[in-house]
Design a protein around this motif. Structure first.
Motif, PDB file in Angstrom:
ATOM      1  N   MET A 135       0.915  -1.288   0.052  1.00 55.02           N
ATOM      2  CA  MET A 135       0.123   0.097  -0.233  1.00 55.02           C
ATOM      3  C   MET A 135       0.878   1.316   0.040  1.00 55.02           C
ATOM      4  SD  MET A 135      -3.100  -1.395  -0.125  1.00 55.02           S
ATOM      5  CE  MET A 135      -4.289  -0.053   0.566  1.00 55.02           C
ATOM      6  N   THR A 136       0.383   2.018  -0.611  1.00 51.81           N
ATOM      7  CA  THR A 136       1.477   3.343  -0.892  1.00 51.81           C
ATOM      8  C   THR A 136       0.711   4.590  -1.237  1.00 51.81           C
ATOM      9  OG1 THR A 136       3.012   4.144  -2.579  1.00 51.81           O
ATOM     10  CG2 THR A 136       1.452   2.581  -3.182  1.00 51.81           C
ATOM     11  N   VAL A 137       1.154   5.447  -1.771  1.00 57.65           N
ATOM     12  CA  VAL A 137       0.749   7.000  -2.167  1.00 57.65           C
ATOM     13  C   VAL A 137      -0.771   7.010  -2.432  1.00 57.65           C
ATOM     14  CG1 VAL A 137       2.710   8.132  -2.139  1.00 57.65           C
ATOM     15  CG2 VAL A 137       1.632   7.360  -4.249  1.00 57.65           C
ATOM     16  N   THR A 138      -1.514   5.897  -2.913  1.00 57.70           N
ATOM     17  CA  THR A 138      -2.661   5.890  -3.417  1.00 57.70           C
ATOM     18  C   THR A 138      -3.756   5.199  -2.598  1.00 57.70           C
ATOM     19  OG1 THR A 138      -2.112   4.033  -4.820  1.00 57.70           O
ATOM     20  CG2 THR A 138      -2.324   6.314  -6.064  1.00 57.70           C
ATOM     21  N   ALA A 139      -3.258   4.974  -1.565  1.00 57.60           N
ATOM     22  CA  ALA A 139      -3.990   4.153  -0.595  1.00 57.60           C
ATOM     23  C   ALA A 139      -4.917   4.991   0.161  1.00 57.60           C
ATOM     24  CB  ALA A 139      -3.101   3.612   0.601  1.00 57.60           C
ATOM     25  N   PRO A 140      -4.649   6.314   0.470  1.00 54.87           N
ATOM     26  CA  PRO A 140      -5.552   7.137   1.243  1.00 54.87           C
ATOM     27  C   PRO A 140      -6.325   7.720  -0.152  1.00 54.87           C
ATOM     28  CG  PRO A 140      -3.386   7.800   1.926  1.00 54.87           C
ATOM     29  CD  PRO A 140      -3.273   6.884   0.809  1.00 54.87           C
ATOM     30  N   ARG A 141      -7.478   7.950   0.182  1.00 55.75           N
ATOM     31  CA  ARG A 141      -8.646   8.653  -0.776  1.00 55.75           C
ATOM     32  C   ARG A 141      -8.125  10.065  -1.522  1.00 55.75           C
ATOM     33  NH1 ARG A 141     -13.231   7.331   3.247  1.00 55.75           N
ATOM     34  NH2 ARG A 141     -11.246   7.663   4.396  1.00 55.75           N
ATOM     35  N   GLY A 142      -8.357  10.226  -2.573  1.00 52.35           N
ATOM     36  CA  GLY A 142      -8.178  11.331  -3.343  1.00 52.35           C
ATOM     37  C   GLY A 142      -6.911  11.510  -4.002  1.00 52.35           C
ATOM     38  N   PHE A 143      -6.207  10.221  -4.331  1.00 47.59           N
ATOM     39  CA  PHE A 143      -4.943  10.424  -4.943  1.00 47.59           C
ATOM     40  C   PHE A 143      -4.876   9.479  -6.101  1.00 47.59           C
ATOM     41  CE2 PHE A 143      -4.171  11.923  -0.704  1.00 47.59           C
ATOM     42  CZ  PHE A 143      -3.355  13.103  -1.014  1.00 47.59           C
ATOM     43  N   ARG A 144      -4.278   9.972  -7.133  1.00 51.03           N
ATOM     44  CA  ARG A 144      -4.048   8.963  -8.335  1.00 51.03           C
ATOM     45  C   ARG A 144      -2.490   9.085  -8.622  1.00 51.03           C
ATOM     46  NH1 ARG A 144      -6.697  11.256 -13.210  1.00 51.03           N
ATOM     47  NH2 ARG A 144      -6.509  13.434 -11.891  1.00 51.03           N
ATOM     48  N   ALA A 145      -1.973   8.101  -9.388  1.00 45.79           N
ATOM     49  CA  ALA A 145      -0.677   7.988  -9.599  1.00 45.79           C
ATOM     50  C   ALA A 145      -0.197   7.085 -10.619  1.00 45.79           C
ATOM     51  CB  ALA A 145       0.379   7.568  -8.116  1.00 45.79           C
ATOM     52  N   ALA A 146       1.119   7.431 -11.166  1.00 42.05           N
ATOM     53  CA  ALA A 146       1.611   6.471 -12.109  1.00 42.05           C
ATOM     54  C   ALA A 146       3.012   6.291 -12.330  1.00 42.05           C
ATOM     55  CB  ALA A 146       0.977   7.017 -13.634  1.00 42.05           C
ATOM     56  N   GLY A 147       3.595   5.385 -12.685  1.00 41.09           N
ATOM     57  CA  GLY A 147       5.041   5.402 -13.181  1.00 41.09           C
ATOM     58  C   GLY A 147       5.180   4.649 -14.334  1.00 41.09           C
ATOM     59  N   VAL A 148       6.001   5.236 -15.272  1.00 32.88           N
ATOM     60  CA  VAL A 148       6.169   4.985 -16.586  1.00 32.88           C
ATOM     61  C   VAL A 148       7.655   5.026 -17.065  1.00 32.88           C
ATOM     62  CG1 VAL A 148       4.329   5.907 -17.268  1.00 32.88           C
ATOM     63  CG2 VAL A 148       5.938   7.119 -17.687  1.00 32.88           C
ATOM     64  N   ALA A 149       8.210   3.981 -17.835  1.00 30.46           N
ATOM     65  CA  ALA A 149       9.508   4.173 -18.248  1.00 30.46           C
ATOM     66  C   ALA A 149       9.654   5.349 -19.464  1.00 30.46           C
ATOM     67  CB  ALA A 149      10.002   2.616 -19.041  1.00 30.46           C
ATOM     68  N   ALA A 150      10.690   6.128 -19.164  1.00 32.46           N
ATOM     69  CA  ALA A 150      10.638   7.254 -20.423  1.00 32.46           C
ATOM     70  C   ALA A 150      12.102   7.297 -20.928  1.00 32.46           C
ATOM     71  CB  ALA A 150      10.508   8.522 -19.753  1.00 32.46           C
ATOM     72  N   GLY A 151      12.970   6.077 -20.703  1.00 34.76           N
ATOM     73  CA  GLY A 151      14.333   6.100 -21.351  1.00 34.76           C
ATOM     74  C   GLY A 151      15.272   7.123 -20.500  1.00 34.76           C
ATOM     75  N   LEU A 152      15.099   7.523 -19.111  1.00 34.83           N
ATOM     76  CA  LEU A 152      16.075   8.116 -18.730  1.00 34.83           C
ATOM     77  C   LEU A 152      16.822   7.410 -18.011  1.00 34.83           C
ATOM     78  CD1 LEU A 152      13.770  10.934 -16.939  1.00 34.83           C
ATOM     79  CD2 LEU A 152      15.247  11.214 -18.840  1.00 34.83           C
TER      80      LEU A 152
END
Lengths: 388, 388
Positions: free
Chosen positions: A1-18
């Motif tokens: 469980m992480t930053v999106t466990a509390p209500r009101g939050f969305r998150a994402a993590g993607v690969a951008a080649g950095l």
């Protein structure tokens, strides 16, 4: 469980080649409110990266709607161009989310002294915004990893509200923060003063008491976002306890994942005249390379421990050197500044955790614990090869 | 040439069985006068060994006739019994030489927390007294070695007088002294105030600017004995210069012999607002494990260098982080806080000496240089295995 466990939050993590590994390297955390209260603490290093300069201002009014984070480059020591890169990143996030760039916190981690690959980062941010979801916390936590071997997340329940969080960091941990990025979220209803005070107290008692190698990074940032989505205004002490507990778990996870360490070492100082005195003695011990190499050698070398304590000036930490007791994993190897129980009774080879307790017998300040790691061959290897 | 190079001194070094190697481990240096002027500086650690407690008093009146030194045991953290051992050693030397025990300086080096083998030490002192000669300096220098790989001696000529010296120490070097014993001798005519002031100035500029691993030992001692046997009262500045030069050569030899090091690193800070500010910045860099591991990896990692400089509080060392220049072995890898010349131009693999220059551009204080070593696998190995 992480930053999106509390209500009101969305998150994402993607690969951008950095990241050369091709792994996820751009994370986005968005507070959908109704509240946009935020607080942050930053590295005390005078040499700060562009995102720190930006984010100090962005969060200065106690309001933030999003945090964008990238691994694969610290954007530190990159001059006015580097600052412009951060500014553009915040503006891009603002446009995608329909919020002011001034409400976007930016965090970067990676090598110092190199410009970010802005086309890749910009595309990554666009992709992250498109991928935002209430289940995106784990992806975000993965995207901020550098030399971390595991993603670090936390969730602490309150009464109708909760605190979530993610952090990255491995090695380079030091008091007053570390090469460490941390985002904490809560759906509790907070005002800006409460958020700021609670975050400062939580970091003081947790991240500031982790000292892996005495370094302070140019980029360290801890951000708290409060959505108020629970509709519950928490009891202040209960919220403080929950936030501190979340920070404590993340700080402990940083120590457990420190580069090349074979032991996690807790140095507790009791009987000081003040918290400041206890902290100074604990830090002197946790920063001693001779203590840290001895622990690596599974050697409860109390001589090095009290010699490290002895480097703290008397006006900072009054105590009588001939009164010091040292206990290592429960065995009192030093008594009254001299030889105590047989050091061979201490088995360090069998335990990852090492508990060193130094009793000053000088006053009645509460015990203070600082965490660090041992100094190992792998530490030398990883840190001598890091930039190559 | 060593402590017996100036006139009026005899010395000896013998094997007494204190060192498990069977090598020489007891040294004696005797000042035959006519003068018995002496001065000493000691560790600033609050945890001090019995011989330091004794010798502070012995030399407190500015007079000493002999120095007895042993390796194979530090006699630190050994309680009242340990102090009695030191006292007895001084009395034994006094009886053998026909001088007061209160004029005998005692130095010990080796492991902390173990009593000395007094029968062996006493017999060794007797043998050393019998072996005293004007050619005994090299034997004495050998007898004080612990993990040293070479004996460290010096001789600096003045006008009709000279300064000789020996030192031991390898690793555990830190400002305000180190696990380091040093005896300096001169046949110049000095008064006690001059000897004390000259020794403090010499150590401030040399031993106190060597920082191998940030540790301060419980036993560090630097003693100056002046025999006056030349009959020459030196020009004060000339004597200061010669004494400082002798100390500088010994301090440099300590760095060159630091445990497990592969590079000797000189950090020079220019353009500070004061000497204190320059020293604080230089020390912050020389104590950074991240800088030291980078040097081991032959990596001119200027980001870590300026991040270390950035940990010094502004009230200690005022400067603008965006004005910093960093030069490594002649290549200006960081300019104005940002990227400078190509770091691949720096060849660290081919040189034992690494010269880091940090220009603060904040004031016109003279440059300050602090020496340290890199942090290597051998350092970790030697210091994790030392007490086993």
């Amino acid at each position: 469980m992480t930053v999106t466990a509390p209500r009101g939050f969305r998150a994402a993590g993607v690969a951008a080649g950095l990241k050369s590994s091709g792994g996820k390297d751009v994370a986005l955390v968005v507070n959908d409110g109704p509240s946009a209260v935020a607080a942050a603490v930053f590295t005390t290093n005078r040499v700060v990266a562009a995102p720190v300069v930006w984010s100090r201002t962005a969060v200065g009014d106690g309001i933030a709607r999003a945090v964008v984070l990238n691994s694969g480059g610290a954007n530190a020591c990159t001059g006015p161009e580097g600052f412009l890169d951060t500014h553009r990143t915040a503006e891009h996030v603002g446009e995608l989310l329909g919020v002011s760039a001034g409400d976007v916190v930016v965090c970067s981690t990676g090598l110092i002294g190199e410009r970010l690959d802005m086309p890749a980062l910009t595309a990554g941010v666009t992709a992250a915004a498109a991928a935002l979801s209430a289940d995106g916390g784990p992806d975000a936590a993965e995207a901020i990893m550098t030399t971390d071997t595991v993603a670090k997340t936390v969730h602490v329940e309150g009464e109708g509200w909760s605190v979530g969080g993610m952090a990255k960091g491995a090695g380079m941990l030091a008091p007053a923060l570390a090469t460490m990025l941390c985002v904490l979220t809560t759906d509790a209803e907070l005002d800006t003063e409460q958020a700021d005070a609670a975050l400062r107290e939580a970091t003081r008692l947790t991240f500031d008491r982790v000292d892996s190698d005495g370094a302070m990074s140019t980029n360290d940032t801890v951000v708290l976002l409060a959505s108020g989505a629970s509709g519950v205004r928490p009891d202040p002490q209960r919220f403080q306890d929950a936030l501190t507990e979340a920070a404590r778990q993340l700080a402990r996870a940083l120590v457990a994942d420190a580069e090349g360490a074979s032991h996690d070492v807790a140095v507790t100082v009791t009987g000081a005249t003040s918290e400041t005195a206890a902290l100074a003695v604990a830090r002197a011990i946790t920063r001693s390379n001779l203590v840290k190499t001895a622990i690596f050698g599974n050697d409860p070398n109390w001589g090095r421990i009290i010699a490290s304590a002895g480097t703290v000036p008397e006006d900072v930490a009054p105590y009588d050197p001939l009164a010091l007791d040292v206990t290592v994993n429960g065995v009192q190897v030093c008594r009254a500044g001299g030889v105590g129980d047989d050091r061979s009774l201490v088995d360090l080879a069998g335990s990852r955790e090492v508990h060193i307790e130094v009793a000053l017998h000088a006053g009645d300040a509460p015990p203070v614990t600082v965490w660090t790691n041992d100094l190992t061959h792998d530490y030398v290897h990883e840190n001598s090869a890091y930039s190559t």
